[in-house]
Write an enzyme that holds these catalytic residues in place. Structure first.
Site, PDB file in Angstrom:
ATOM      1  N   HIS A  39      37.159   3.780 -14.380  1.00 53.62           N
ATOM      2  CA  HIS A  39      38.114   2.779 -13.895  1.00 53.62           C
ATOM      3  C   HIS A  39      39.032   2.675 -15.034  1.00 53.62           C
ATOM      4  O   HIS A  39      38.672   2.729 -16.542  1.00 53.62           O
ATOM      5  CB  HIS A  39      37.643   1.056 -14.236  1.00 53.62           C
ATOM      6  CG  HIS A  39      36.367   0.883 -13.098  1.00 53.62           C
ATOM      7  ND1 HIS A  39      35.071   1.282 -13.302  1.00 53.62           N
ATOM      8  CD2 HIS A  39      36.173   0.513 -11.935  1.00 53.62           C
ATOM      9  CE1 HIS A  39      34.356   1.017 -12.171  1.00 53.62           C
ATOM     10  NE2 HIS A  39      35.119   0.507 -11.469  1.00 53.62           N
TER      11      HIS A  39
ATOM     12  N   ASP B  67      37.616   0.773 -18.148  1.00 48.64           N
ATOM     13  CA  ASP B  67      36.309   1.460 -18.910  1.00 48.64           C
ATOM     14  C   ASP B  67      36.979   2.285 -20.211  1.00 48.64           C
ATOM     15  O   ASP B  67      36.237   2.580 -21.148  1.00 48.64           O
ATOM     16  CB  ASP B  67      35.875   2.510 -18.175  1.00 48.64           C
ATOM     17  CG  ASP B  67      35.265   2.310 -16.769  1.00 48.64           C
ATOM     18  OD1 ASP B  67      35.014   0.713 -16.685  1.00 48.64           O
ATOM     19  OD2 ASP B  67      35.176   2.801 -15.770  1.00 48.64           O
TER      20      ASP B  67
END
Ligand code: XLS
Ligand code: NI
Ligand code: NI
Length: 437
Positions: free
Chosen positions: A101, A104
């Site tokens: 993501h 992240d």
């Protein structure tokens, strides 16, 4: 000093090996049904559970002491340390793919412009890492669920300004995924649903969601991204009800908004079971509806009613899953992403390796078992025979639409049909699964 300095490159040593840091079944180049294990499995390490999660749970703080300090504010420097560790791990495992993501991997940001700046900064570095290691991106995605702005949903939020923020993140991550050579783009609607129906207009929210997905598909074509767009079904958690509850529901949604030829599914084991389906049911359904895309591989816990995201460890359970993947022709752009996390007490660097090595070996064993079922042809032969009446003249006429309900009913009367039950052979077929182990 790198975080994984004490860990060697993981090699295939065969079934007799007792080395915990070696593959015993996953032999990347071994051919199975004419294709290498690597190309069958197309497995990926996920960034979020492995590098961004600090080991916290709802009752306790993070337990993992890592040099990139998960759970603490992320500077560009820490994001860089995390990136180096992540690619060192992918490389040592021999992982062909990874997934992430936006949040992240990137440093902290607040407004939309600083989001773009920080995302670009990490994607620049990631591009270098991909070139250096040869690891590829299976899919990218935007996190539309952690930030407080998304508490009432992203595309389905009652506030269009939140929809706009989601659009900004998704177009940015689609661009990043495209630039990094990603094979798919995933949307998991963790907040696309409701906590209480009492404050919710379902029809409005579905239309917003349909519009959002249509824009995503238009954008994919605009930027020339030729990977697949995937929706990841999950029935609930974090919200009480999520619109993408399972594969069949997602198909109905896609059909309603005319997206069924543009979007496929990313099926997750633990989400299937949370929805009250089996994992293999979801895959067989996606095959039947022609929307099979990719898989998030993990497992739940039979005693816990939530998404525990554990690493898979049961070969007989995964054999039917692998069988339907093979029966559907195998992955095209998809793969097996380990959307799985080690337990909170597994605090050491090598625990991350044991988890992935074990998971990959389980996939390899299930692949071998499923391939033997395909080769033997007994299962598919039985199913074919079971439906063979539909290939006869009468069956063909019914299914092609040539006959009305009256005509078919008349046929039963005229022929005096008295069909007898035939054995479904369930136990015998279950024995075949066990025999393939
Ligand atoms: C959460 C989901 C998530 C998606 C990506 O339950 O599995 O991890 O895979 O947003
Ligand atoms: Ni997932
Ligand atoms: Ni999940």
């Amino acid at each position: 000093m790198s975080y994984f300095a004490d860990i060697p490159k993981i090699a295939f040593e065969g079934g007799q090996s007792t080395n915990p840091l070696a593959y015993r079944y996953y032999d990347a180049d071994r051919l199975v049904l004419g294709k290498s294990m690597r190309d069958h499995l197309r497995w990926a390490v996920c960034y979020w559970h492995t590098f961004a999660w600090p080991g916290n749970d709802i009752f306790g703080a993070g337990t993992f002491d890592r040099p990139w300090k998960p759970g603490e504010p992320v500077s560009r420097e820490l994001a860089g340390i995390k990136l180096n560790a992540a690619f060192e791990m992918f490389d040592k495992l021999g992982a062909p793919f990874y997934c992430f993501h936006d949040v992240d991997a990137m440093a902290d940001h607040d407004d939309p412009a600083s989001y773009t700046r920080e995302l670009d900064a990490i994607v620049d570095k990631m591009e270098g890492k991909i070139a250096e290691t040869g690891v590829s991106l299976l899919w990218g995605t935007a996190n539309l669920f952690s930030h407080p702005r998304y508490a009432a949903g992203a595309a389905t939020n009652p506030d269009p300004d939140v929809f706009a923020w989601a659009a900004h993140q998704v177009r940015s991550m689609m661009g990043a995924t495209h630039r990094l050579g990603g094979a798919n783009y995933v949307l998991w609607g963790g907040r696309e649903g409701y906590d209480t129906i009492l404050n919710t207009d379902i029809g409005k929210e579905l239309d917003q969601f349909g519009r959002f997905m249509t824009m995503v598909v238009e954008h994919k074509h605009k930027i020339g991204f030729d990977g697949a767009i995937l929706i990841e079904p999950k029935p609930h958690e974090p919200t009480k009800h999520q619109y993408d509850r399972d594969t069949a529901t997602v198909y109905g949604f896609l059909k309603r908004y005319g997206l069924e030829d543009e979007v496929k599914v990313n099926i997750e084991a633990n989400h299937a079971t949370l929805a009250g389906n089996s994992f293999e049911h979801e895959i067989a359904t996606a095959n039947a509806l022609d929307i099979m895309g990719s898989i998030d591989i993990n497992r739940g816990d039979p005693q816990n009613g939530w998404d525990t995201d554990q690493f898979p460890n049961n070969v007989p359970d995964l054999t039917p899953v692998m069988y339907y993947v093979l029966q559907g022709g195998g992955f095209d752009t998809g793969g097996f992403n380990f959307d799985a996390k080690i337990r909170r007490q597994s605090v050491d660097a090598e625990d991350l390796f044991y988890a992935h090595i074990g998971g990959v070996d389980v996939l390899a064993r299930a692949l071998l078992a499923a391939a033997s079922l395909i080769e033997a042809g007994e299962l598919s032969g039985f199913v074919e025979e079971r439906y063979s009446g539909w290939s006869d003249a009468f069956g063909r006429k019914v299914i092609s639409g040539e006959m009305s309900l009256d005509q078919v009913g008349d046929h039963a009367v005229e022929q005096g049909l008295m069909p007898k039950p035939k054995s479904g052979r369930q136990e015998h077929l279950e024995n075949l699964i066990n025999r393939s182990q």
